[in-house]
Enzyme design. Structure first.
Site, PDB file in Angstrom:
ATOM      1  N   GLY A  28     103.024  17.368   0.254  1.00  0.00           N
ATOM      2  CA  GLY A  28     104.204  16.839  -1.011  1.00  0.00           C
ATOM      3  C   GLY A  28     105.855  17.506  -0.456  1.00  0.00           C
ATOM      4  O   GLY A  28     106.541  17.062  -1.530  1.00  0.00           O
ATOM      5  N   HIS A  47      99.758  19.097  -5.781  1.00  0.00           N
ATOM      6  CA  HIS A  47     100.430  19.506  -4.485  1.00  0.00           C
ATOM      7  C   HIS A  47     100.504  21.207  -4.445  1.00  0.00           C
ATOM      8  O   HIS A  47     100.345  21.784  -3.669  1.00  0.00           O
ATOM      9  CB  HIS A  47     101.922  18.852  -4.350  1.00  0.00           C
ATOM     10  CG  HIS A  47     101.808  17.439  -3.606  1.00  0.00           C
ATOM     11  ND1 HIS A  47     101.003  17.312  -2.543  1.00  0.00           N
ATOM     12  CD2 HIS A  47     102.354  16.372  -3.980  1.00  0.00           C
ATOM     13  CE1 HIS A  47     101.048  16.110  -2.173  1.00  0.00           C
ATOM     14  NE2 HIS A  47     101.903  15.531  -3.093  1.00  0.00           N
ATOM     15  N   LYS A  64      98.896  12.555   9.424  1.00  0.00           N
ATOM     16  CA  LYS A  64      98.519  11.468   8.744  1.00  0.00           C
ATOM     17  C   LYS A  64      98.051   9.892   9.510  1.00  0.00           C
ATOM     18  O   LYS A  64      97.255   9.321   9.520  1.00  0.00           O
ATOM     19  CB  LYS A  64      99.559  10.884   7.796  1.00  0.00           C
ATOM     20  CG  LYS A  64      99.218  10.182   6.528  1.00  0.00           C
ATOM     21  CD  LYS A  64      99.984   9.969   5.480  1.00  0.00           C
ATOM     22  CE  LYS A  64     100.613  11.355   4.857  1.00  0.00           C
ATOM     23  NZ  LYS A  64     101.653  11.232   3.642  1.00  0.00           N
ATOM     24  N   MET A 102     107.585  16.162   2.112  1.00  0.00           N
ATOM     25  CA  MET A 102     108.253  14.806   2.375  1.00  0.00           C
ATOM     26  C   MET A 102     108.127  13.903   1.401  1.00  0.00           C
ATOM     27  O   MET A 102     107.393  13.809   0.382  1.00  0.00           O
ATOM     28  CB  MET A 102     108.197  14.596   3.636  1.00  0.00           C
ATOM     29  CG  MET A 102     108.579  15.769   4.647  1.00  0.00           C
ATOM     30  SD  MET A 102     108.327  15.272   6.469  1.00  0.00           S
ATOM     31  CE  MET A 102     106.637  15.408   6.508  1.00  0.00           C
ATOM     32  N   TYR A 141      94.557  48.451  23.996  1.00  0.00           N
ATOM     33  CA  TYR A 141      94.313  48.712  22.474  1.00  0.00           C
ATOM     34  C   TYR A 141      95.564  48.391  21.703  1.00  0.00           C
ATOM     35  O   TYR A 141      96.647  48.539  22.246  1.00  0.00           O
ATOM     36  CB  TYR A 141      93.733  49.785  22.028  1.00  0.00           C
ATOM     37  CG  TYR A 141      94.514  51.133  21.907  1.00  0.00           C
ATOM     38  CD1 TYR A 141      95.332  51.469  21.108  1.00  0.00           C
ATOM     39  CD2 TYR A 141      94.344  51.953  23.296  1.00  0.00           C
ATOM     40  CE1 TYR A 141      96.206  52.403  21.295  1.00  0.00           C
ATOM     41  CE2 TYR A 141      95.346  52.902  23.270  1.00  0.00           C
ATOM     42  CZ  TYR A 141      96.228  53.341  22.094  1.00  0.00           C
ATOM     43  OH  TYR A 141      96.998  54.187  22.556  1.00  0.00           O
ATOM     44  N   ARG A 187     104.938   5.984   4.416  1.00  0.00           N
ATOM     45  CA  ARG A 187     104.357   7.405   4.121  1.00  0.00           C
ATOM     46  C   ARG A 187     105.083   8.252   5.290  1.00  0.00           C
ATOM     47  O   ARG A 187     104.677   7.834   6.516  1.00  0.00           O
ATOM     48  CB  ARG A 187     102.934   7.296   4.058  1.00  0.00           C
ATOM     49  CG  ARG A 187     102.510   6.087   3.356  1.00  0.00           C
ATOM     50  CD  ARG A 187     100.955   5.967   3.630  1.00  0.00           C
ATOM     51  NE  ARG A 187     100.400   7.212   2.924  1.00  0.00           N
ATOM     52  CZ  ARG A 187      98.803   7.536   3.074  1.00  0.00           C
ATOM     53  NH1 ARG A 187      98.222   6.561   3.704  1.00  0.00           N
ATOM     54  NH2 ARG A 187      98.514   8.544   2.465  1.00  0.00           N
ATOM     55  N   ARG A 244      92.659  14.905   6.265  1.00  0.00           N
ATOM     56  CA  ARG A 244      93.179  15.938   7.219  1.00  0.00           C
ATOM     57  C   ARG A 244      92.275  17.179   6.794  1.00  0.00           C
ATOM     58  O   ARG A 244      91.526  17.103   5.838  1.00  0.00           O
ATOM     59  CB  ARG A 244      94.624  16.363   6.652  1.00  0.00           C
ATOM     60  CG  ARG A 244      94.591  16.638   5.281  1.00  0.00           C
ATOM     61  CD  ARG A 244      95.935  16.770   4.817  1.00  0.00           C
ATOM     62  NE  ARG A 244      96.242  17.100   3.174  1.00  0.00           N
ATOM     63  CZ  ARG A 244      97.208  16.798   2.568  1.00  0.00           C
ATOM     64  NH1 ARG A 244      98.278  16.526   3.007  1.00  0.00           N
ATOM     65  NH2 ARG A 244      97.261  16.877   1.185  1.00  0.00           N
ATOM     66  N   SER A 294     101.450  54.774  25.351  1.00  0.00           N
ATOM     67  CA  SER A 294     101.449  54.184  24.013  1.00  0.00           C
ATOM     68  C   SER A 294     102.912  53.751  23.749  1.00  0.00           C
ATOM     69  O   SER A 294     104.054  54.521  23.649  1.00  0.00           O
ATOM     70  CB  SER A 294     101.086  55.306  23.059  1.00  0.00           C
ATOM     71  OG  SER A 294     101.194  54.396  21.898  1.00  0.00           O
ATOM     72  N   CYS A 323     101.541  51.577  19.243  1.00  0.00           N
ATOM     73  CA  CYS A 323     101.597  52.037  18.304  1.00  0.00           C
ATOM     74  C   CYS A 323     102.723  51.617  17.288  1.00  0.00           C
ATOM     75  O   CYS A 323     102.851  52.172  16.101  1.00  0.00           O
ATOM     76  CB  CYS A 323     101.341  53.475  18.235  1.00  0.00           C
ATOM     77  SG  CYS A 323     102.998  54.117  19.013  1.00  0.00           S
TER      78      CYS A 323
HETATM   79  P1  ADP Z   1     101.580  12.755   0.211  1.00  0.00           P
HETATM   80  O1  ADP Z   1     101.774  13.230   1.560  1.00  0.00           O
HETATM   81  O2  ADP Z   1     102.823  13.463  -0.447  1.00  0.00           O
HETATM   82  O3  ADP Z   1     100.395  12.981  -0.183  1.00  0.00           O
HETATM   83  P2  ADP Z   1     101.097  10.014   0.925  1.00  0.00           P
HETATM   84  O4  ADP Z   1     101.943   9.308   1.937  1.00  0.00           O
HETATM   85  O5  ADP Z   1      99.869  10.293   1.196  1.00  0.00           O
HETATM   86  O6  ADP Z   1     101.943  11.261   0.288  1.00  0.00           O
HETATM   87  O7  ADP Z   1     101.171   9.202  -0.475  1.00  0.00           O
HETATM   88  C1  ADP Z   1     101.126   9.537  -1.933  1.00  0.00           C
HETATM   89  C2  ADP Z   1     100.185   8.737  -2.604  1.00  0.00           C
HETATM   90  O8  ADP Z   1     100.343   7.262  -2.478  1.00  0.00           O
HETATM   91  C3  ADP Z   1      98.754   9.062  -2.136  1.00  0.00           C
HETATM   92  O9  ADP Z   1      98.030   9.339  -3.154  1.00  0.00           O
HETATM   93  C4  ADP Z   1      98.245   7.849  -1.250  1.00  0.00           C
HETATM   94  O10 ADP Z   1      97.073   7.765  -1.185  1.00  0.00           O
HETATM   95  C5  ADP Z   1      98.935   6.776  -1.982  1.00  0.00           C
HETATM   96  N1  ADP Z   1      99.271   5.718  -0.943  1.00  0.00           N
HETATM   97  C6  ADP Z   1     100.109   5.678   0.077  1.00  0.00           C
HETATM   98  N2  ADP Z   1     100.082   4.379   0.807  1.00  0.00           N
HETATM   99  C7  ADP Z   1      98.954   3.709   0.049  1.00  0.00           C
HETATM  100  C8  ADP Z   1      98.813   2.450   0.235  1.00  0.00           C
HETATM  101  N3  ADP Z   1      99.271   1.766   1.405  1.00  0.00           N
HETATM  102  N4  ADP Z   1      97.915   1.832  -0.669  1.00  0.00           N
HETATM  103  C9  ADP Z   1      97.664   2.725  -1.831  1.00  0.00           C
HETATM  104  N5  ADP Z   1      97.777   3.872  -2.124  1.00  0.00           N
HETATM  105  C10 ADP Z   1      98.550   4.552  -1.080  1.00  0.00           C
HETATM  106 MG    MG Z   2      98.747  12.253   1.060  1.00  0.00          MG
END
Ligand code: ADP
Ligand code: MG
Ligand code: MG
Length: 908
Positions: free
Chosen positions: A111, A487, A32, A113, A886, A102, A369, A799, A866
């Site tokens: 989802g 998720h 991320k 963490m 192989y 985040r 991603r 083999s 094998c």
């Molecule tokens: P996950 O990995 O579980 O998707 P995220 O860190 O991406 O968690 O965040 C969860 C939600 O919150 C996502 O929809 C993301 O776009 C939103 N979000 C996270 N940070 C911000 C921010 N700074 N402003 C607006 N929305 C945010």
């Molecule tokens: Mg996300």
């Protein structure tokens, strides 16, 4: 001289078109963080922020949950920069900046963490934010979300509090929310007024204090550090750990924490949030595909709380066609987003999974991603992108995980049977393919039932990442709520699971373990069928068929073979298996077990003759029995050689200990005695004579051939006569005679002399100069590896029988490893089951040594494997590096091995 220690850098800023990080820095910044930085560099609008590295996370854990020195100062500095870029100040009473904390690891774990939004709201900053935005309702909406997330993530989960289902703080707060909505007679969160939300926040804080014994912190800095620590700790949260175990992600990587300025999709009807894929992740279709919600914050879409609206007109479905697309509602912003989609795909050259938020008419990207996809989608995208010249052939070959091919070969619901099936509900087609099974209503039940060998469908009200293990265990997943980008849908797709979400017509009562659909009530154990490709749920079991021959698949496999250097054969025991193996592209048979003809269909007569041979007491008797057995053996071998049409077939001589073939029951012994004209007593006595204390290491394999040369003779004669006959008929064949369970070159010399003699006899009888064949051995005893140079003096090929080699190398009985393997894996004593994936550290050395020593003696020594591991992608890559000629695996895994082999050569 005093050296000044330079402080490690833990914090990397991004924003305003600049960034300290970039996409290549995933290991340090997590996916991320690295991609947020990369998007900044690309000039894509991203709210400013900074990433605290994964290294900081691992240090935080190794120091017993203490931050490394210097972190606080670095965070302060980076926060000042965010404030400058955003023109707001964190904790300021008049113009407060809010941030999110985040999580984000090296590999995406959707989802699994935690994330906390709206950090910085407190009694000091709330009035200022209301004054600046003029939106009291929005501010209290953000505040109640902050309290919920913070209490759940920071005050409960990160503290290791583990309440019973439905007792957690989040559930309690949601109950309060539901009660308030009911009282106010409103259906949606968005119907609540500012006053409602304000009162709700007070109630929330009370509940938090009561349930968790501590107040929700009213200080922005305390909230920020609470958030940072909780994100780090979420790396070791239960579902994150479970997910890593399933996916084989190392536990020591750690997660980064991204602190990022908030932008708001919940500021009213000109604000929105959404998730999108640059192409359809279920089918691979090259259409922008996604979901959005007006006046909402990001987590609303991914948590599957409301069924979201479609992104555009072209991808509307049965379920959401009545909802307004972003394309219609905000056409300018949609176009802007679509341009970013193009830019991202061209830049990353792969399908991206993005998150966006619109704050009062301004678009921001919050994540990109590489998107998870089904095997079908992976195949279609790879071939499309190749055509679009976005990627080259080599990249295309690398775009499918070998395991995803498995899914492409998986069954689908039979369209003919489907016509007559009773349709009970419709939902969103989140993971394609078909699944039929008994329904269960909890993840725990799914795991338990699947453990008992049952095929189950996990039915849940909404998709919930807590259910990972249950989702893994289930054959199919069905939920009443949630969208395609929830998720659970993501995770299911990543695993190639058949999955239907948002089936509004079903009503789940998890507590009572029932669901209703189509006017019927179903209980735990009742059978449903899912068509995940179309999103239809059927009553009962509907027939399945194999996924039809897909021309794209064939084209892709052709590419695979173009870049593959390692050969791929199949283990096949019958002419039918051989034909199947050819169909899957096997270039020969690496293991043909002769004993197979004594089991199953049509085996009565040969088995009877074999038993007769075993019960013989003199060589004369034995030879007579063998003569009778001979035509059966020859017929089978001839048919198999013929089916393989000129490709090599490695035929292993009789391997198991003889007593395995002696009838065990009194009745069977009586029948046999009668047929043989001897007494039942003699049958029993002979069986007893053959009894061994440790038959796995007993009188078997080559040892049988040494004591009963006539047994080897008969088999060799059958092989060579079959070959001679085929040759005479103008058909090519390449038999390879393989001697099992050897540990010394003299065993081979002994058997080879026999083979030679038989060969000459066959030539004479068939009036030919020679019958083409190879003579070699299975290498499955460590001593044979140690003495491989001597073995190679006699053997033209090796083999590796890695099942036995693993068994004897480890001293683990492969039939009994189940008793302790779980503990070994849980406690990290072993990384994986060595019978599934080759132990490269230990057993791998035996293999490498044997190859080296063998080839030193015989340059053109052919070497293959094998064992079961021959179809495991990691083991295939190892075999390539160990310079084997192989691998051989079960027919159905041949395409997987072919792809793994191609990817191994591309990896260099
Ligand atoms: P996950 O990995 O579980 O998707 P995220 O860190 O991406 O968690 O965040 C969860 C939600 O919150 C996502 O929809 C993301 O776009 C939103 N979000 C996270 N940070 C911000 C921010 N700074 N402003 C607006 N929305 C945010
Ligand atoms: Mg996300
Ligand atoms: Mg063996």
């Amino acid at each position: 001289m005093a050296t000044q220690k330079r402080q490690a850098k833990y914090v990397y800023s991004f924003g305003a078109g600049r960034a300290g990080g970039k996409a290549e820095m995933k290991n340090l910044l997590g996916g991320k963080g690295a991609n947020l930085a990369e998007m900044c560099r690309l000039g894509i609008p991203v709210p400013s922020g900074f990433t605290i590295s994964t290294r900081c996370c691992t240090e935080y854990f190794s120091r017993g949950l203490k931050y490394p020195a210097g972190l606080r100062a670095q965070v302060q500095k980076a926060l000042r920069r965010v404030e400058r870029e955003m023109g707001m100040t964190f904790g300021d009473a008049r113009n407060p900046l809010l941030v999110s904390c985040r999580s984000g690891a090296r590999m995406s774990m959707p989802g699994m963490m935690e994330t906390v939004l709206n950090i910085g709201l407190c009694s000091r900053t709330i009035p200022g934010l209301i004054a600046r935005t003029g939106k009291e309702r929005f501010v209290y909406d953000a505040y109640r979300r902050l309290i919920t997330m913070y209490a759940d993530v920071v005050m409960e989960k990160a503290e290791g509090i583990d309440p019973a289902e439905g007792e957690g703080i989040r559930a309690r707060l949601e109950k309060i929310l539901a009660a308030r909505k009911k009282e106010k007679n409103c259906e949606l969160d968005t119907d609540l007024t500012a006053e409602d939300l304000k009162a709700l926040c007070e109630q929330y804080k009370q509940e938090v204090r009561q349930t968790l014994g501590r107040p929700f912190p009213d200080d922005p800095m305390a909230q920020l550090w609470g958030g940072i620590g909780a994100v780090f700790k979420s790396w070791n949260g239960r579902r994150a750990v479970a997910y890593r175990n399933i996916e084989g992600i190392p536990h020591e990587w750690g997660t980064a924490t991204n602190v990022q300025a908030m932008v708001f999709g919940n500021m009213g009807d000109a604000s929105a949030t959404g998730v999108a894929f640059t192409r359809n992740p279920a089918t691979g279709e090259a259409k922008f595909y996604g979901e959005w919600l007006v006046n909402a914050q990001g987590e609303d879409v991914v948590a599957g709380i409301r069924t979201p609206s479609p992104l555009n007109e072209a991808t509307k479905s049965e379920q959401n066609k009545h909802l307004v697309s972003l394309e219609k509602a905000m056409p300018d912003l949609y176009r802007e987003l679509d341009a970013i989609r193009e830019k991202l795909e061209r830049h990353y050259r792969d399908m991206q999974d993005i998150e966006f938020t619109i704050q009062e008419g301004t678009l921001y990207l919050l994540q990109t991603r590489v998107g998870k996809r089904t095997g079908t989608a992976a195949l279609n995208m790879a071939m499309d992108m190749l055509k679009e010249k976005l990627i080259n052939e080599k990249t295309a070959v690398q775009r499918l995980k070998p395991a995803q091919l498995d899914e492409l070969l998986h069954p689908i619901v039979d369209p003919a049977a489907e016509k007559n099936a009773t349709r009970v509900a419709d939902g969103l087609p989140a993971g394609p393919g078909g699944a039929s099974g008994q329904i269960v209503f909890t993840a725990a039940a799914a795991v338990q039932w699947a453990g008992q060998g049952k095929t189950v469908i996990l039915v849940r009200e909404e998709t919930n990442p807590e259910d990972v293990e249950g989702m893994r265990a289930a054959t199919g997943i069905l939920t009443a709520r949630g969208g395609m980008t929830s998720h659970a849908a993501l995770v299911a797709r990543g695993w190639g699971k058949c999955c239907i979400v948002g089936a509004g017509g079903i009503h789940v009562n998890a507590a009572a373990r029932t669901m209703t659909a189509g006017g019927r009530t179903y209980g735990e154990g009742d059978v449903l069928t899912l068509n995940g490709t179309k999103g239809i749920v059927y009553d009962g079991a509907v027939d399945m068929i194999d996924a039809t021959e897909n021309p794209r698949f064939r084209k892709f496999m052709k590419l695979v073979d173009k870049y593959r250097k390692l050969g791929v054969r199949a283990n096949a025991d019958t002419p039918e298996d051989a034909r199947t193996a050819r169909g899957f592209g096997a270039e020969g048979i690496g293991l043909f077990r002769t004993e197979h003809m004594f089991y199953g269909k049509g085996s009565e007569r040969p088995l009877f003759l074999l038993r007769k041979m075993i019960l013989s007491e003199t060589e004369e008797e034995r030879r007579a029995a063998l003569d009778e057995l001979f035509p059966f053996v020859k017929r089978d071998i001839r048919a198999t050689l013929e089916a393989m049409a000129g490709y090599p077939v490695t035929i292993r001589l009789l391997d198991p200990p003889l007593h395995e073939f002696v009838p065990q029951s009194d009745e069977a012994r009586r029948d046999l005695a009668e047929a043989l004209g001897i007494t039942a007593e003699r049958v029993r006595a002979r069986g007893e004579q053959l009894h061994e204390n440790n038959p796995m290491m007993g009188h078997r394999g080559v040892r049988l051939g040494v004591t009963y040369p006539e047994v080897t003779e008969m088999q060799v004669r059958a092989i060579l006569e079959a070959a001679a006959e085929l040759n005479r008929a103008g058909k090519k064949c390449k038999p390879e005679i393989m001697i099992p369970v050897t540990c010394d070159a003299r065993e081979l010399r002994d058997q080879k002399a026999l083979c030679r003699r038989v060969h000459d006899e066959v030539c004479k009888k068939s009036k030919v100069r020679k019958v083409e064949h190879l003579f070699g051995t299975m290498i499955e005893i460590p001593r044979a590896c140690l003495l491989a140079d001597r073995m190679a003096e006699e053997a033209q090929f090796f083999s590796f029988g890695t099942n036995d080699l693993t068994q004897m190398g480890f001293g683990f009985s492969r039939d009994d490893i189940g008793g302790f393997l779980g503990d070994y894996l849980d406690r990290n004593i072993l990384d994986a089951d060595p019978f599934q994936t080759i132990d490269q550290d230990g057993i791998g050395q035996l293999v490498e040594m044997a190859v080296r020593k063998g080839r030193a003696k015989r340059k053109d020594l052919k070497v293959g494997i094998c064992g079961e591991q021959g179809g495991d992608p990691a083991s295939v890559a190892f075999c390539y590096r160990a310079k084997l000629n192989y691998v051989s695996c079960s027919a159905f895994r041949v395409p997987i091995a072919r792809l793994a082999a191609a990817q191994a050569s591309l990896a260099g």
